[in-house]
Design an enzyme around this catalytic site. Structure first.
Site, PDB file in Angstrom:
ATOM      1  N   LYS A 145       0.839  -1.201   0.000  1.00  0.00           N
ATOM      2  CA  LYS A 145       0.000   0.000   0.000  1.00  0.00           C
ATOM      3  C   LYS A 145       0.878   1.256   0.000  1.00  0.00           C
ATOM      4  O   LYS A 145       2.062   1.188   0.355  1.00  0.00           O
ATOM      5  CB  LYS A 145      -0.911  -0.011   1.233  1.00  0.00           C
ATOM      6  N   TYR A 159      17.952  28.220  10.385  1.00  0.00           N
ATOM      7  CA  TYR A 159      16.720  28.761  10.968  1.00  0.00           C
ATOM      8  C   TYR A 159      16.664  28.535  12.477  1.00  0.00           C
ATOM      9  O   TYR A 159      17.027  27.470  12.964  1.00  0.00           O
ATOM     10  CB  TYR A 159      15.498  28.099  10.328  1.00  0.00           C
TER      11      TYR A 159
HETATM   12  C1  LIG Z   1      -0.249  -2.047   6.756  1.00  0.00           C
HETATM   13  C2  LIG Z   1      -0.854  -3.336   7.167  1.00  0.00           C
HETATM   14  C3  LIG Z   1      -0.051  -4.496   7.314  1.00  0.00           C
HETATM   15  C4  LIG Z   1       1.451  -4.480   7.192  1.00  0.00           C
HETATM   16  O1  LIG Z   1       2.043  -4.063   8.391  1.00  0.00           O
HETATM   17  P1  LIG Z   1       3.637  -4.023   8.581  1.00  0.00           P
HETATM   18  O2  LIG Z   1       3.793  -3.575   9.977  1.00  0.00           O
HETATM   19  O3  LIG Z   1       4.145  -3.035   7.612  1.00  0.00           O
HETATM   20  O4  LIG Z   1       4.149  -5.387   8.321  1.00  0.00           O
HETATM   21  C5  LIG Z   1      -0.703  -5.680   7.578  1.00  0.00           C
HETATM   22  N1  LIG Z   1      -2.045  -5.733   7.733  1.00  0.00           N
HETATM   23  C6  LIG Z   1      -2.827  -4.650   7.621  1.00  0.00           C
HETATM   24  C7  LIG Z   1      -4.291  -4.773   7.807  1.00  0.00           C
HETATM   25  C8  LIG Z   1      -2.257  -3.410   7.353  1.00  0.00           C
HETATM   26  O5  LIG Z   1      -3.044  -2.312   7.271  1.00  0.00           O
END
Ligand SMILES: *Cc1c(COP(=O)(O)O)cnc(C)c1O
Length: 358
Positions: free
Chosen positions: A35, A255
Site C-alpha cells: 500500500k 533557521y
Molecule cells: C499495513 C498493514 C499491514 C502491514 O504491516 P507491517 O507492519 O508493515 O508489516 C498488515 N495488515 C494490515 C491490515 C495493514 O493495514
C-alpha cells in the site's frame, strides 16, 4: 547531470527480505503489503520482484492502487484493505480484485454482485479484535454466525484481523486480540486465517496462522524494535554537497539559530531537505555519513538543504557533487526515525517526488 538527491532502491535486498520473512512465516503463506506505493519505496518496481521471489498475495490500501498494480502482477491475488464501496463493486470484478470486507453492509454488496454475475466471488473477511478501526464488530460477527446464508455464493478465502501493538511483545492486548480471534474462528465457517503483520510474526506460533501480511520487513524496517534486525537495508537516500566553508568566527547556523559553530569548524551544505522527505524532526540527534565519517546535522533541516558539521572530513574531500548518505546502511532508518520521534513507515511514505529514483 544535475545536483539532486537520489533514492537507491535495492530490489535484490527487497527480494531477500521477502524470502527471509517467508521462511520465518512458513508453513504459513507470506503476503506482501504494498500500500501507499510500497511505503513510498515504489510498488510498480517492487511488486513484480516480490512475485518472482514467490509472493502470491498482495495487499494495497485503495482500489486505485490495486488497478495500477493489476497488470504488473496478473497472476497474483490482489486485495484492497480499505473495504468495499458499493460503487466500486464492478471495478473489483472487472480487475479481479479481492475485497477485504469489513462490515455486513459490504458483505451484502458483494453477495448481490455474486448473485448477479452467477459466479462465486472471493473475499477476505476482516474482523475487529481490538484495533477499533476497520473490521466486523463482535455484534456483526454474531449476526453473521446466526445467519451464515449471508456467505452463500461467496468464496470466503481468509478471515483476518489486525494487531494494534505487536512491536511491543509485553503488551497484554496482543494476547487479548489473539484470544478474540480464536473465538471468532469458532463461530464462522472454516476458512484460512491471517492475524499478523511483520512484527506479529515474532510474538509466537499462535500468531502465525495461515498467512502473514508483511510490509515493513520487506522495506528494511526492523519488525523487532530494539533487537537485531532480521532484514536488510533496501532504501538509501543520498544527496550532493553543494557548498562548504570553514567557519571564521563563532556564529549560529540556519533557521532558529539553534546550532552554534565555532572557528575552525567546517560546515557542508547538502541538497536535500524536508521537501524531499528528510523530515525537519530528522535533525534531532541524527548524523549523515560521508567519507567514512558520521557527520552531525548542524541546526534545523531546511526545506531543500541540510547543513552538516563536516569538521571530521579533510577539506580536499569536500567538493561539490560528492554524495552524502542521509538514510541507508550507515544511517539506519530505524535510528533516524527514533531520533525524529516517529517510525520508519512515516519517513519512507513521505519521501519526496523530487528524488531521482534508481
Ligand atoms: C499495513 C498493514 C499491514 C502491514 O504491516 P507491517 O507492519 O508493515 O508489516 C498488515 N495488515 C494490515 C491490515 C495493514 O493495514
Amino acid at each position: 547531470m544535475t545536483l539532486c538527491p537520489e533514492l537507491h532502491i535495492n530490489l535484490a535486498a527487497a527480494a531477500a527480505n521477502y524470502r527471509r520473512m517467508a521462511a520465518l512465516a512458513a508453513p504459513a503463506e507470506c503476503a506482501a503489503v504494498v500500500k501507499a506505493d510500497a511505503y513510498g519505496i515504489g510498488a510498480k518496481q517492487l511488486a513484480p520482484v516480490l512475485f518472482k521471489a514467490g509472493c502470491r498475495t498482495f495487499f494495497v490500501a485503495t482500489l486505485e492502487e490495486a488497478i495500477t498494480l493489476r497488470p504488473l502482477i496478473p497472476d497474483a491475488t490482489l486485495s484492497v484493505l480499505q473495504g468495499l464501496w458499493e460503487k466500486e463493486v464492478p471495478l473489483h470484478i472487472a480487475h479481479g480484485i479481492v475485497p477485504v470486507i469489513s462490515n455486513l453492509e459490504q458483505l451484502g454488496h458483494w453477495q448481490r454482485a455474486a448473485k448477479a454475475s452467477g459466479t462465486k466471488l472471493p473475499l477476505f473477511l476482516n474482523c475487529d479484535t481490538g484495533m477499533n478501526r476497520l473490521g466486523m464488530t463482535p455484534r456483526e460477527v454474531d449476526t453473521l454466525a446466526d445467519d451464515l446464508a449471508r456467505l452463500d455464493g461467496l468464496d470466503l478465502r481468509f478471515v483476518m484481523s489486525h494487531l494494534a501493538c505487536p512491536e511491543r511483545p509485553e503488551h497484554p492486548l496482543n494476547e487479548e486480540q489473539r484470544t478474540r480471534f480464536e473465538a471468532i474462528k469458532k463461530k464462522l465457517p472454516p476458512a484460512r486465517y491471517s492475524l499478523s503483520n511483520s512484527s506479529g510474526l515474532f510474538l509466537g506460533a499462535g500468531y502465525r496462522q495461515d498467512m502473514l501480511r508483511t510490509g515493513a520487513g520487506l522495506y528494511g524496517i526492523n519488525p523487532q524494535p530494539g533487537q537485531p534486525s532480521p532484514v536488510e537495508c533496501v532504501a538509501t537516500l543520498t544527496a550532493p554537497i553543494i557548498a562548504w566553508h570553514e567557519v571564521p568566527d563563532t556564529h549560529t547556523v540556519g533557521y532558529g539559530a539553534i546550532f552554534t559553530a565555532t572557528p575552525g569548524m567546517r560546515l557542508a551544505v547538502v541538497a536535500a531537505g524536508y521537501a524531499d522527505g528528510y523530515m525537519r524532526a530528522c535533525g534531532n540527534g541524527n548524523t549523515a555519513f560521508f567519507a567514512g565519517h558520521h557527520l552531525p546535522i548542524a541546526g534545523r533541516v531546511s526545506m531543500d538543504m541540510v547543513t552538516l558539521d563536516a569538521t571530521a572530513v579533510p577539506p580536499e574531500k569536500l567538493r561539490a557533487g560528492a554524495m552524502v548518505e542521509l538514510i541507508g546502511p550507515n544511517c539506519p532508518i530505524d535510528q533516524i526515525a527514533k531520533n525524529a520521534n516517529t517510525i520508519g513507515y512515516e519517513i519512507f511514505t513521505r519521501l519526496g517526488s523530487r528524488l531521482k529514483r534508481e
